[in-house]
Design a protein around this motif. Sequence first.
Motif, PDB file in Angstrom:
ATOM      1  N   LYS A 111      -7.273  -1.495  -1.803  1.00  0.00           N
ATOM      2  CA  LYS A 111      -7.882  -1.219  -0.494  1.00  0.00           C
ATOM      3  C   LYS A 111      -9.206  -0.487  -0.649  1.00  0.00           C
ATOM      4  O   LYS A 111     -10.175  -0.754   0.079  1.00  0.00           O
ATOM      5  CB  LYS A 111      -6.938  -0.390   0.373  1.00  0.00           C
ATOM      6  CG  LYS A 111      -7.468  -0.183   1.794  1.00  0.00           C
ATOM      7  CD  LYS A 111      -6.514   0.608   2.647  1.00  0.00           C
ATOM      8  CE  LYS A 111      -7.003   0.672   4.102  1.00  0.00           C
ATOM      9  NZ  LYS A 111      -8.374   1.186   4.240  1.00  0.00           N
ATOM     10  N   ALA A 132     -11.755  -3.003  -1.620  1.00  0.00           N
ATOM     11  CA  ALA A 132     -12.055  -3.875  -0.485  1.00  0.00           C
ATOM     12  C   ALA A 132     -12.947  -3.161   0.526  1.00  0.00           C
ATOM     13  O   ALA A 132     -13.890  -3.750   1.058  1.00  0.00           O
ATOM     14  CB  ALA A 132     -10.750  -4.324   0.183  1.00  0.00           C
ATOM     15  N   ASP A 133     -12.665  -1.883   0.797  1.00  0.00           N
ATOM     16  CA  ASP A 133     -13.483  -1.117   1.732  1.00  0.00           C
ATOM     17  C   ASP A 133     -14.908  -0.944   1.205  1.00  0.00           C
ATOM     18  O   ASP A 133     -15.882  -1.071   1.957  1.00  0.00           O
ATOM     19  CB  ASP A 133     -12.866   0.272   1.973  1.00  0.00           C
ATOM     20  CG  ASP A 133     -11.602   0.201   2.814  1.00  0.00           C
ATOM     21  OD1 ASP A 133     -11.376  -0.842   3.456  1.00  0.00           O
ATOM     22  OD2 ASP A 133     -10.847   1.191   2.827  1.00  0.00           O
ATOM     23  N   TYR A 144     -16.733  -4.262   1.479  1.00  0.00           N
ATOM     24  CA  TYR A 144     -17.088  -4.500   2.883  1.00  0.00           C
ATOM     25  C   TYR A 144     -18.334  -3.710   3.275  1.00  0.00           C
ATOM     26  O   TYR A 144     -19.281  -4.260   3.852  1.00  0.00           O
ATOM     27  CB  TYR A 144     -15.902  -4.118   3.768  1.00  0.00           C
ATOM     28  CG  TYR A 144     -16.229  -3.987   5.241  1.00  0.00           C
ATOM     29  CD1 TYR A 144     -16.461  -5.119   6.026  1.00  0.00           C
ATOM     30  CD2 TYR A 144     -16.308  -2.737   5.849  1.00  0.00           C
ATOM     31  CE1 TYR A 144     -16.756  -4.998   7.380  1.00  0.00           C
ATOM     32  CE2 TYR A 144     -16.605  -2.606   7.194  1.00  0.00           C
ATOM     33  CZ  TYR A 144     -16.828  -3.739   7.955  1.00  0.00           C
ATOM     34  OH  TYR A 144     -17.117  -3.619   9.288  1.00  0.00           O
ATOM     35  N   VAL A 166     -21.947  -5.679   4.028  1.00  0.00           N
ATOM     36  CA  VAL A 166     -22.511  -5.592   5.377  1.00  0.00           C
ATOM     37  C   VAL A 166     -23.874  -4.909   5.353  1.00  0.00           C
ATOM     38  O   VAL A 166     -24.850  -5.393   5.943  1.00  0.00           O
ATOM     39  CB  VAL A 166     -21.544  -4.839   6.321  1.00  0.00           C
ATOM     40  CG1 VAL A 166     -22.234  -4.519   7.646  1.00  0.00           C
ATOM     41  CG2 VAL A 166     -20.304  -5.669   6.575  1.00  0.00           C
ATOM     42  N   PRO A 171     -14.568   2.657   7.318  1.00  0.00           N
ATOM     43  CA  PRO A 171     -15.505   1.822   6.551  1.00  0.00           C
ATOM     44  C   PRO A 171     -16.623   1.246   7.408  1.00  0.00           C
ATOM     45  O   PRO A 171     -17.760   1.121   6.943  1.00  0.00           O
ATOM     46  CB  PRO A 171     -14.602   0.722   5.993  1.00  0.00           C
ATOM     47  CG  PRO A 171     -13.268   1.379   5.861  1.00  0.00           C
ATOM     48  CD  PRO A 171     -13.165   2.295   7.045  1.00  0.00           C
ATOM     49  N   THR A 172     -16.327   0.890   8.659  1.00  0.00           N
ATOM     50  CA  THR A 172     -17.379   0.379   9.547  1.00  0.00           C
ATOM     51  C   THR A 172     -18.403   1.451   9.845  1.00  0.00           C
ATOM     52  O   THR A 172     -19.619   1.189   9.863  1.00  0.00           O
ATOM     53  CB  THR A 172     -16.761  -0.139  10.865  1.00  0.00           C
ATOM     54  OG1 THR A 172     -15.845  -1.194  10.569  1.00  0.00           O
ATOM     55  CG2 THR A 172     -17.846  -0.661  11.795  1.00  0.00           C
ATOM     56  N   ALA A 216     -20.488   1.682   6.859  1.00  0.00           N
ATOM     57  CA  ALA A 216     -21.398   0.534   6.761  1.00  0.00           C
ATOM     58  C   ALA A 216     -22.622   0.716   7.643  1.00  0.00           C
ATOM     59  O   ALA A 216     -23.732   0.318   7.265  1.00  0.00           O
ATOM     60  CB  ALA A 216     -20.655  -0.746   7.138  1.00  0.00           C
ATOM     61  N   SER A 232     -22.242   4.321  -1.259  1.00  0.00           N
ATOM     62  CA  SER A 232     -20.920   4.142  -0.649  1.00  0.00           C
ATOM     63  C   SER A 232     -19.926   5.157  -1.189  1.00  0.00           C
ATOM     64  O   SER A 232     -18.965   5.515  -0.492  1.00  0.00           O
ATOM     65  CB  SER A 232     -20.414   2.716  -0.898  1.00  0.00           C
ATOM     66  OG  SER A 232     -20.077   2.517  -2.265  1.00  0.00           O
TER      67      SER A 232
END
Length: 219
Positions: A14, A17-18, A21, A25, A92-93, A96, A164
């Motif tokens: 996870k 994946a985060d 992402y 993006v 995560p959004t 981003a 990140s």
Amino acid sequence: MNSTQEILVENLPKALADTAYMVLVSTLIGVVLGTLIALLLYLTENQLFRPSPVVNAIIGFVVNAIRSLPFLILMVVLIPVVQIIIGDPYTPTGGAISLSIAAVPYFARIAESAFAEIDPGLLEAAISTGAPTRQIITDAIFPQALPSFIRGIVLTIISLIGYSAMVGTIGAGGIGDMAIQYGYNRYETGVLVVIVVILIIIVQIIQWVGDWIARKVTH
């Protein structure tokens, strides 16, 4: 050792994946908007087109103002803004969005440098044929700047991977969050070692692929 394995099995997929992402993006937004800004900076400064010192100075000031802030400070400053946009900045959004805002001016300067490397004689020849600006951009500027452009994208991706990890300091997810929660706060050194190795491998692969593509498109 068992504790480290359990943590990695349960959380690493996870976290990766985060991170993927957030980086994908922000890279997409940074490259698209950064390229548009770079074109504006390039066209408003180049005497072969329609120079506009005022527009160039304003855009350049905004770009430099955002770039002057270290990402950690920029991320903290943007927390209220992200909260207004999506409600919860600690996701995560939310990460981003912060990464995207940092990526746009960063890539804009990289792309502007790539455009500045183009031979002026080539542009003069294209202009002398009466080609419109749009055609010059698509048929002359971008093809000539493409190798440097690709290397700039690679540099941006690698930088965003590092940024990140900082998103993890506010608990917004990703591999940095995992490193802090388990590797640092719980003293799981094995988790930190695995994360460091994974990051080194990912960066090396991205750099190798980017260099290979850049060589292929070099005229």
